[in-house]
Design a protein around this motif. Structure first.
Motif, PDB file in Angstrom:
ATOM      1  N   LEU A  46       0.814  -1.227   0.000  1.00 17.96           N
ATOM      2  CA  LEU A  46       0.000   0.000   0.000  1.00 17.96           C
ATOM      3  C   LEU A  46       0.844   1.272   0.000  1.00 17.96           C
ATOM      4  O   LEU A  46       0.666   2.163   0.840  1.00 17.96           O
ATOM      5  CB  LEU A  46      -0.959   0.013   1.204  1.00 17.96           C
ATOM      6  CG  LEU A  46      -2.091  -1.006   1.189  1.00 17.96           C
ATOM      7  CD1 LEU A  46      -3.018  -0.791   2.394  1.00 17.96           C
ATOM      8  CD2 LEU A  46      -2.899  -0.915  -0.098  1.00 17.96           C
ATOM      9  N   PRO A  47       1.791   1.414  -0.946  1.00 20.10           N
ATOM     10  CA  PRO A  47       2.540   2.673  -1.034  1.00 20.10           C
ATOM     11  C   PRO A  47       1.706   3.751  -1.709  1.00 20.10           C
ATOM     12  O   PRO A  47       0.875   3.462  -2.578  1.00 20.10           O
ATOM     13  CB  PRO A  47       3.749   2.293  -1.890  1.00 20.10           C
ATOM     14  CG  PRO A  47       3.229   1.209  -2.787  1.00 20.10           C
ATOM     15  CD  PRO A  47       2.223   0.437  -1.968  1.00 20.10           C
ATOM     16  N   ASP A  48       1.924   5.021  -1.334  1.00 20.96           N
ATOM     17  CA  ASP A  48       1.258   6.111  -2.031  1.00 20.96           C
ATOM     18  C   ASP A  48       2.101   6.515  -3.238  1.00 20.96           C
ATOM     19  O   ASP A  48       3.133   5.900  -3.539  1.00 20.96           O
ATOM     20  CB  ASP A  48       1.024   7.290  -1.084  1.00 20.96           C
ATOM     21  CG  ASP A  48       2.304   8.019  -0.728  1.00 20.96           C
ATOM     22  OD1 ASP A  48       3.384   7.399  -0.811  1.00 20.96           O
ATOM     23  OD2 ASP A  48       2.229   9.205  -0.353  1.00 20.96           O
ATOM     24  N   ALA A  49       1.679   7.556  -3.952  1.00 23.87           N
ATOM     25  CA  ALA A  49       2.367   7.949  -5.180  1.00 23.87           C
ATOM     26  C   ALA A  49       3.809   8.362  -4.899  1.00 23.87           C
ATOM     27  O   ALA A  49       4.730   8.013  -5.649  1.00 23.87           O
ATOM     28  CB  ALA A  49       1.609   9.090  -5.861  1.00 23.87           C
ATOM     29  N   GLY A  50       4.028   9.097  -3.807  1.00 25.07           N
ATOM     30  CA  GLY A  50       5.377   9.522  -3.470  1.00 25.07           C
ATOM     31  C   GLY A  50       6.288   8.357  -3.143  1.00 25.07           C
ATOM     32  O   GLY A  50       7.476   8.367  -3.471  1.00 25.07           O
TER      33      GLY A  50
END
Length: 503
Positions: free
Chosen positions: A37-41
């Motif tokens: 679940l990584p975000d865009a950054g």
């Protein structure tokens, strides 16, 4: 298959959660995949880390690389995992040993040339790592001033990824934080500068002694803002626990001062009346960042020209005033930030606001509409209301010598110490924090003492919440008078504070 494991911390509000970073090499065509679940950054970390590793003199693995961040169901935001990811990859590639990584947590964003950049939320991240049993931490060298605030954790600072690699190989020594020098308290305006206004000065002292919310109403130029700005000087310095709470919020917000990182003086926040709900309460895309009310935690939030604020902005304060925290839900999850502050409202009595009330040109409807922005439910949460009068003379012959901040502060601290000793076993610090049921049961006052409050409740002049707040003020007045418990006169004075500022 070669595996590499490192540790970092994910922040949810100001609460940290230990994150295990795993790197697995082999099992397919060359490539890189990031899961957990990584975000865009964070997804962009793949490119940052690859360039940083190559520009640090290390070959990039030519096999399939799978990176996992556990627990996998917890959203991961930001670029603070870069250093942990890079070291995990190098351990999996057997380029660096893993002996020193046991019990070590890694923080830092990587630039393309291998420099380690600062990240927000380092202080709460280190506190969470210490709580989870970690022994060491490697942080950006420029953040050592912040890391020095955490005891019980060996903290090392690195400027480049190459320095961390050499440290893991036992070839160099990383820098350590220097002892932080205690900075002198911030200069605060003196209460002696305020001319006249004895009722408002007394209300300010009571508000400081009990942690009560305050409303100042009066024409422009009578000293409403001057009084409010002198309130922080009357408050005691923050305890070590409170200092870390306040500093952690500033760390997440990214507004920590390098010169004096540990905040010991109660913060003072005074937003412009054009502030939005998101600016005041907190917000942003993904995961919400702390707003102005959280930056005012354990301090003062002044809303000057309160009736000029948008009604939605004012109404958004109601839950935070009751609970001392704010919960914000966004697409990436919900966060909870502390928001136990003293609210000070300062407002003119009408839109035209002439120096003399007799010169007002507003219609009764215009005055009601202007003051109606301070709704009944919001005002019911404000303990003390004061209507200030115009100044008729500026000489000491008329008003006498006014007390300085230091004189009043001694009385305030004495009252706070008596209150803290009384509520110590319950965990409350000030009278304003005591819940209503405790005031009515464990610390119930005799019927003859509360007769005026009961009568006001029967006639509908006071709500149940307002009655509780009157009792809290009465306890504060008793503490200032060095009395063991409130008397009928204290309750009567507390009721007067509720009515005095009514327009």
């Amino acid at each position: 298959m070669p595996m590499g494991n490192t540790w970092s911390v994910a922040l949810i509000g100001i609460d940290g959660r230990l994150i295990e970073v795993e790197a697995d090499l082999g099992g397919g065509m060359p490539g890189m995949k990031l899961v957990g679940l990584p975000d865009a950054g964070l997804r962009e970390a793949k490119d940052r880390v690859r360039s940083a590793v190559r520009n640090s003199g290390q070959p990039w693995p030519g096999e399939k690389l799978t990176l996992g961040l556990s627990p996998a169901n917890l959203p991961k935001l930001g670029s603070g995992y870069d250093l942990a990811i890079a070291i995990a990859v190098l351990v999996a590639a057997e380029r660096v040993p893993s002996a020193r990584l046991m019990g070590t947590v890694l923080f830092g964003e990587l630039s393309l040339d291998g420099r380690i950049r600062e990240v927000r939320g380092l202080l709460p991240g280190l506190l969470a790592a210490r709580k989870a049993g970690m022994k060491r931490a490697v942080v950006p060298a420029h953040s050592l001033f912040e890391a020095a605030l955490v005891d019980g954790l060996d903290v090392f600072g690195a400027t480049r990824l190459q320095d961390v690699i050499a440290w893991l190989q036992g070839e160099n020594v990383l820098s350590e934080p220097e002892p932080s020098a205690s900075s002198p308290p911030d200069d605060v305006p003196d209460l002696a500068d305020v001319v006249g206004q004895p009722e408002a000065r007394w209300a300010l002292e009571v508000a400081a002694a009990g942690g009560h919310h305050l409303l100042l109403t009066g024409p422009p130029g009578v000293g409403k803002t001057m009084l409010a700005k002198r309130l922080p000087g009357l408050l005691p310095v923050l305890s070590p626990e409170e200092s870390l709470e306040v500093t952690a919020v500033r760390s997440v917000h990214g507004s920590l001062s390098r010169a004096s990182p540990l905040i010991k003086i109660p913060p003072f926040v005074a937003p412009h009346h054009s502030a939005s709900v998101a600016a005041l309460i907190g917000g942003g895309s993904g995961m919400a960042s702390p707003g102005l009310i959280s930056q005012a935690h354990r301090g003062i939030l002044l809303l000057d020209e309160a009736c000029e604020f948008n009604t939605a902005v004012l109404e958004s304060l109601r839950t935070a005033l009751e609970e001392g925290e704010v919960r914000i839900a966004r697409s990436k999850g919900s966060v909870c930030y502390p928001a136990r502050f003293q609210l000070v409202l300062a407002t003119n009595p009408c839109p035209c606001a002439p120096p003399r009330e007799s010169d007002c040109t507003c219609t009764p409807w215009a005055r009601r509409r202007y003051l109606a922005r301070l709704s009944g439910p919001l005002l019911d949460r404000v303990d003390i209301r004061v209507k200030m009068r115009p100044i008729t003379a500026m000489t000491t012959h008329e008003h006498g010598t006014t007390e300085a901040t230091e004189v009043v502060r001694k009385r305030v601290i004495g009252a706070r110490e008596r209150a803290a000793a009384r509520w110590a076993e319950h965990g409350w610090r000030t009278n304003a924090e005591v819940p209503g049921p405790a005031l009515r049961r464990e610390f119930a006052l005799p019927l003859k003492t509360t007769a005026l409050v009961d009568r006001s409740l029967e006639r509908g002049f006071l709500t149940a919440r307002g009655a509780d707040r009157c009792l809290r003020i009465a306890w504060t007045l008793a503490d200032l008078a060095k009395a063991s418990r409130p008397e009928p006169d204290h309750v009567a004075a507390a009721l007067e504070f509720r009515d005095r500022g009514a327009a």
